[in-house]
Design a protein around this motif. Structure first.
Motif, PDB file in Angstrom:
ATOM      1  N   THR A 140       0.849  -1.183   0.000  1.00 31.60           N
ATOM      2  CA  THR A 140       0.000   0.000   0.000  1.00 31.60           C
ATOM      3  C   THR A 140       0.888   1.237   0.000  1.00 31.60           C
ATOM      4  O   THR A 140       2.050   1.189   0.418  1.00 31.60           O
ATOM      5  CB  THR A 140      -0.931   0.040   1.228  1.00 31.60           C
ATOM      6  OG1 THR A 140      -0.152  -0.004   2.422  1.00 31.60           O
ATOM      7  CG2 THR A 140      -1.887  -1.137   1.222  1.00 31.60           C
ATOM      8  N   GLN A 152       1.389  -6.829   5.104  1.00 30.10           N
ATOM      9  CA  GLN A 152       1.310  -5.532   4.430  1.00 30.10           C
ATOM     10  C   GLN A 152       2.634  -4.787   4.494  1.00 30.10           C
ATOM     11  O   GLN A 152       3.281  -4.724   5.539  1.00 30.10           O
ATOM     12  CB  GLN A 152       0.220  -4.681   5.077  1.00 30.10           C
ATOM     13  CG  GLN A 152       0.055  -3.287   4.476  1.00 30.10           C
ATOM     14  CD  GLN A 152      -1.036  -2.492   5.163  1.00 30.10           C
ATOM     15  OE1 GLN A 152      -1.575  -2.910   6.198  1.00 30.10           O
ATOM     16  NE2 GLN A 152      -1.368  -1.331   4.620  1.00 30.10           N
ATOM     17  N   PRO A 154      -1.268   2.805   9.159  1.00 32.23           N
ATOM     18  CA  PRO A 154      -1.846   3.015   7.832  1.00 32.23           C
ATOM     19  C   PRO A 154      -3.366   3.130   7.905  1.00 32.23           C
ATOM     20  O   PRO A 154      -4.028   2.281   8.504  1.00 32.23           O
ATOM     21  CB  PRO A 154      -1.423   1.755   7.057  1.00 32.23           C
ATOM     22  CG  PRO A 154      -1.232   0.708   8.109  1.00 32.23           C
ATOM     23  CD  PRO A 154      -0.715   1.441   9.320  1.00 32.23           C
ATOM     24  N   ASN A 214      -7.109   0.900   3.155  1.00 27.13           N
ATOM     25  CA  ASN A 214      -6.759   0.180   4.376  1.00 27.13           C
ATOM     26  C   ASN A 214      -7.996  -0.348   5.102  1.00 27.13           C
ATOM     27  O   ASN A 214      -7.957  -1.435   5.690  1.00 27.13           O
ATOM     28  CB  ASN A 214      -5.911   1.075   5.285  1.00 27.13           C
ATOM     29  CG  ASN A 214      -4.479   1.162   4.820  1.00 27.13           C
ATOM     30  OD1 ASN A 214      -3.747   0.180   4.827  1.00 27.13           O
ATOM     31  ND2 ASN A 214      -4.051   2.352   4.393  1.00 27.13           N
ATOM     32  N   GLU A 266      -4.845   5.996   0.894  1.00 26.65           N
ATOM     33  CA  GLU A 266      -3.903   5.382   1.834  1.00 26.65           C
ATOM     34  C   GLU A 266      -2.955   6.457   2.353  1.00 26.65           C
ATOM     35  O   GLU A 266      -2.394   7.216   1.561  1.00 26.65           O
ATOM     36  CB  GLU A 266      -3.049   4.299   1.161  1.00 26.65           C
ATOM     37  CG  GLU A 266      -3.822   3.229   0.424  1.00 26.65           C
ATOM     38  CD  GLU A 266      -3.305   3.065  -0.980  1.00 26.65           C
ATOM     39  OE1 GLU A 266      -2.139   2.631  -1.139  1.00 26.65           O
ATOM     40  OE2 GLU A 266      -4.055   3.380  -1.925  1.00 26.65           O
TER      41      GLU A 266
END
Length: 280
Positions: free
Chosen positions: A48, A84, A63, A68, A56
């Motif tokens: 991400t 992640q 995050p 998310n 994001e």
């Protein structure tokens, strides 16, 4: 054009994951993990972006944002761990296309160039490109006023790839595209805009609405500078089974109404009429 680079349906889902027939792999990129390999190792690696509000971004070291929140729902829907990695935009899609990451959980615009190396999920929003200027800049009132002015965009972005559309708009009024400055992240571009180092910045309407809402006395959103553009999650080209799992999840989120709720929460409006597929 001068460029200066500044690098700064749950049942359906379960069936898609568990059916033995998914052991056949169609991935054209040998280094990209297939669904079977992901199941065998027990985890999926998603990437991400670190600073792309409201999709994001980081807040208090965590995050957050639209993608998310959606990722949190995805964790509940799959029978394996999701790991992640939060990284800058510039390495995100390349990392997925080469197999470093399995999925780009980000608002990646679907473009003709990107579909050569990536496969995209069903769209998650509508993000046509607009320009933003300083609110006190009276020299820019419509598209033709952008002629010859310095514009900021993110390096490697769809906004950069679609600049010829703005160039064509300007040409119809006898204008030309000015100097293009590329940035690693949009906050840097917005800072330079505020400091009068740029005349305008191009980004999606969703991101720019968020910016203007945060700083209404400083920035003002202008008009569209591209045709319709939609963002989606991405996997490596040919990673069909993994893409089917993602699309089944997103379809279920859309059917349940949760996708629309998250869109309203983070993006300011729901997009109930998004297509299931999009060809740039």
């Amino acid at each position: 054009m001068t460029e200066i680079v500044r690098f700064t349906c749950r049942s359906i889902l379960a069936a898609a994951i568990l059916l033995p027939g998914l052991a056949s792999f169609l991935s054209s990129d040998a280094s990209a993990a297939t669904l079977e390999e992901i199941k065998a190792r027990g985890y999926l690696i998603v990437a991400t972006e670190d600073d792309y509000k409201p999709f994001e971004f980081m807040e208090d070291g965590k995050p957050v944002g639209f993608d998310n929140d959606l990722l949190a729902e995805f964790r509940k829907a799959v029978p394996f761990e999701i790991r992640q990695e939060v990284i800058p935009w510039t390495g995100l899609l390349a990392g997925v296309s080469t197999g470093k990451y399995d999925v780009a959980v980000t608002a990646a615009m679907i473009t003709k160039e990107r579909v050569k190396s990536l496969d995209f999920s069903m769209p998650i929003a509508d993000s046509t490109h607009f320009y933003v200027k300083r609110k006190d800049d009276d020299t820019i009132k419509e598209i033709k006023d952008l002629s010859g002015k310095k514009v900021g965009v993110q390096a490697g972005s769809a906004q950069l790839e679609k600049l010829p559309e703005l160039e064509a708009m300007l040409a119809t009024t006898g204008g030309t595209l000015g100097e293009v400055v590329q940035y690693t992240s949009y906050p840097e571009a917005y800072q330079d805009l505020a400091l009068k180092r740029l005349d305008f910045v191009i980004n999606t309407i969703i991101n720019l609405r968020s910016l203007a809402a945060d700083k209404p006395d400083l920035f003002e959103v202008g008009f569209a500078v591209s045709g319709r553009t939609v963002p989606a999650w991405a996997v490596a080209k040919g990673n069909t089974e993994l893409l089917e799992v993602i699309n089944a999840f997103l379809a279920e989120q859309k059917k349940s109404g949760n996708l629309g709720k998250l869109q309203e929460k983070w993006l300011g409006q729901a997009f109930p009429d998004l297509p299931d597929t999009f060809t740039p």
